[in-house]
Write an enzyme that holds these catalytic residues in place. Sequence first.
Site, PDB file in Angstrom:
ATOM      1  N   ARG A   1       0.836  -1.214   0.000  1.00 36.11           N
ATOM      2  CA  ARG A   1       0.000   0.000   0.000  1.00 36.11           C
ATOM      3  C   ARG A   1       0.863   1.253   0.000  1.00 36.11           C
ATOM      4  O   ARG A   1       0.418   2.336  -0.382  1.00 36.11           O
ATOM      5  CB  ARG A   1      -0.977  -0.017   1.189  1.00 36.11           C
ATOM      6  CG  ARG A   1      -1.850   1.208   1.278  1.00 36.11           C
ATOM      7  CD  ARG A   1      -3.120   1.018   2.115  1.00 36.11           C
ATOM      8  NE  ARG A   1      -2.913   0.271   3.351  1.00 36.11           N
ATOM      9  CZ  ARG A   1      -2.256   0.736   4.427  1.00 36.11           C
ATOM     10  NH1 ARG A   1      -1.731   1.938   4.408  1.00 36.11           N
ATOM     11  NH2 ARG A   1      -2.124  -0.018   5.487  1.00 36.11           N
TER      12      ARG A   1
ATOM     13  N   TYR B   1     -15.974  15.905 -16.401  1.00 39.63           N
ATOM     14  CA  TYR B   1     -16.402  14.508 -16.309  1.00 39.63           C
ATOM     15  C   TYR B   1     -17.509  14.355 -15.261  1.00 39.63           C
ATOM     16  O   TYR B   1     -17.420  14.934 -14.173  1.00 39.63           O
ATOM     17  CB  TYR B   1     -15.177  13.667 -15.928  1.00 39.63           C
ATOM     18  CG  TYR B   1     -15.436  12.197 -15.826  1.00 39.63           C
ATOM     19  CD1 TYR B   1     -15.663  11.424 -16.960  1.00 39.63           C
ATOM     20  CD2 TYR B   1     -15.422  11.555 -14.590  1.00 39.63           C
ATOM     21  CE1 TYR B   1     -15.889  10.066 -16.861  1.00 39.63           C
ATOM     22  CE2 TYR B   1     -15.646  10.200 -14.482  1.00 39.63           C
ATOM     23  CZ  TYR B   1     -15.886   9.460 -15.626  1.00 39.63           C
ATOM     24  OH  TYR B   1     -16.100   8.114 -15.515  1.00 39.63           O
TER      25      TYR B   1
ATOM     26  N   ASP C   1      -7.400  18.382 -15.934  1.00 41.13           N
ATOM     27  CA  ASP C   1      -7.702  17.012 -16.344  1.00 41.13           C
ATOM     28  C   ASP C   1      -7.473  16.961 -17.852  1.00 41.13           C
ATOM     29  O   ASP C   1      -8.224  17.537 -18.637  1.00 41.13           O
ATOM     30  CB  ASP C   1      -9.150  16.660 -15.985  1.00 41.13           C
ATOM     31  CG  ASP C   1      -9.490  15.194 -16.290  1.00 41.13           C
ATOM     32  OD1 ASP C   1      -8.826  14.609 -17.171  1.00 41.13           O
ATOM     33  OD2 ASP C   1     -10.416  14.652 -15.655  1.00 41.13           O
TER      34      ASP C   1
ATOM     35  N   LYS D   1      -8.273   5.410 -19.853  1.00 39.08           N
ATOM     36  CA  LYS D   1      -8.629   5.791 -21.215  1.00 39.08           C
ATOM     37  C   LYS D   1      -7.429   5.597 -22.151  1.00 39.08           C
ATOM     38  O   LYS D   1      -6.973   4.488 -22.309  1.00 39.08           O
ATOM     39  CB  LYS D   1      -9.162   7.230 -21.201  1.00 39.08           C
ATOM     40  CG  LYS D   1     -10.129   7.522 -20.042  1.00 39.08           C
ATOM     41  CD  LYS D   1     -11.433   6.726 -20.118  1.00 39.08           C
ATOM     42  CE  LYS D   1     -12.244   6.734 -18.833  1.00 39.08           C
ATOM     43  NZ  LYS D   1     -12.560   8.056 -18.290  1.00 39.08           N
TER      44      LYS D   1
HETATM   45  C1  LIG Z   1     -12.924   8.538 -17.012  1.00 40.44           C
HETATM   46  C2  LIG Z   1     -12.584   9.911 -16.618  1.00 40.44           C
HETATM   47  C3  LIG Z   1     -12.338  10.252 -15.288  1.00 40.44           C
HETATM   48  C4  LIG Z   1     -12.462   9.247 -14.160  1.00 40.44           C
HETATM   49  O1  LIG Z   1     -11.506   8.255 -14.285  1.00 40.44           O
HETATM   50  P1  LIG Z   1     -11.743   6.738 -13.732  1.00 40.44           P
HETATM   51  O2  LIG Z   1     -10.484   6.065 -14.133  1.00 40.44           O
HETATM   52  O3  LIG Z   1     -12.961   6.211 -14.429  1.00 40.44           O
HETATM   53  O4  LIG Z   1     -11.936   6.828 -12.274  1.00 40.44           O
HETATM   54  C5  LIG Z   1     -11.977  11.552 -15.005  1.00 40.44           C
HETATM   55  N1  LIG Z   1     -11.868  12.480 -15.973  1.00 40.44           N
HETATM   56  C6  LIG Z   1     -12.111  12.194 -17.266  1.00 40.44           C
HETATM   57  C7  LIG Z   1     -11.975  13.262 -18.287  1.00 40.44           C
HETATM   58  C8  LIG Z   1     -12.470  10.907 -17.645  1.00 40.44           C
HETATM   59  O5  LIG Z   1     -12.713  10.632 -18.927  1.00 40.44           O
END
Ligand SMILES: *Cc1c(COP(=O)(O)O)cnc(C)c1O
Length: 397
Positions: free
Chosen positions: A61, A114, A179, A204
């Site tokens: 962890r 998101y 982000d 992604k």
């Molecule tokens: C998918 C996504 C998230 C969240 O990520 P997870 O891996 O699903 O927790 C945050 N920001 C954007 C732009 C995303 O596409």
Amino acid sequence: MNRLETVAVHAGKEDLVRLGVHAVPIDLSSTYPVRDLDEGTASLDALVAGEGSAANSIYARLHNPTVARCERAIAELEKAEACVAYASGMAALTAVLLAAQSRGRHVLVVRPIYGTSDHLLASGLLGMEAEFVLAEDVQTSLRPDTALVIIETPANPTVDLVDIRAVVADAGSVPVLVDSTFATPVLQNPLALGATYVMHSATKFLGGHGDVVAGVICCADELAKPLRTMRAATGSILHPFAAYLLHRGLATLALRVERAQANAIELAQRLAAHAAVGKVFYPGLGTVRNAELCRSQMRGPGSLMAFEVRDGREAAARVMQHVSLITPAVSLGSVDTLIQHPAGLTHRVVDPETQARTGITAGLMRLSVGIEHVEDVWVDLEQALAATATAKLPRAA
Ligand SMILES: *Cc1c(COP(=O)(O)O)cnc(C)c1O
């Protein structure tokens, strides 16, 4: 300094030849033997304080060598001093928000973002007070207790672009988190534009094959320490097998992003000319401001787009029912093309009024273009869109 395509293939693998292996090893240990207690104590202290490495990993962890290797690779791609990897993008955002509380509880957020990020912030679940503002109102909305400014660009799901340099300038001494999931390090490096933190849902594009859930924050070394401390305390570290898959996906990142983008540029034009389609949202298309920002802060428009089907939710539902090559699913940035309906799925948790204000209409569909042959994707899209026209024919009684 190697170029991005080369970094993608080689980063985090500097020691493999010395180790006498070609593939990245996976260390699945949950605990690490401590023979020398002094060294063990010193390692534990260092890791709990947020150091990126120690003589002994102590406990999984706190630190994992496979995860650390993947972090080095992503930091290099993002041209960051450090990268901290989490079990998901949401876990990554949570760690930044918790760490920011030492500066205050007020967070400025530019919508749209998101859906779950919006929900986490709007709900106040983490004890933060999120204030949603327009990008141009960041400066006038700052308070003495503003701990963080959050933007997403390109933004989900309308692929709106936010001017990173302008927001950074307006935020002054307040850290800015970008982000950058939709852009990937191939198309955009927010740290170079002055951002404090770059976040990716590595689920992604970075993973890229639809088989990993992961999140990363890239930032300066000093800022990574509280993030690692938070990760150790809340138990949100990425699993080493997921880190292995993520690292494996990085090798083809530049290739995937370029191919998917070439497909997307073509599909955006064809969709815009299609009778069943209204507006198409794609960076570089539409407003002059969007085109200008795409040129000034990105190296290409990417492979995410949104478009409106003319007959609203029912037509969107038809498209999801009728695609056959394209996967009707949430998520994005995979090798295969994905389509989904933000109002009904990813942005369902966002209140209807905010949906309307941020362009998430009943007929809006989000397309994440993959690396297939563009003509095959188009044939599938066309036949699915044709099904919406069929739906308008009078039904048999
Ligand atoms: C998918 C996504 C998230 C969240 O990520 P997870 O891996 O699903 O927790 C945050 N920001 C954007 C732009 C995303 O596409």
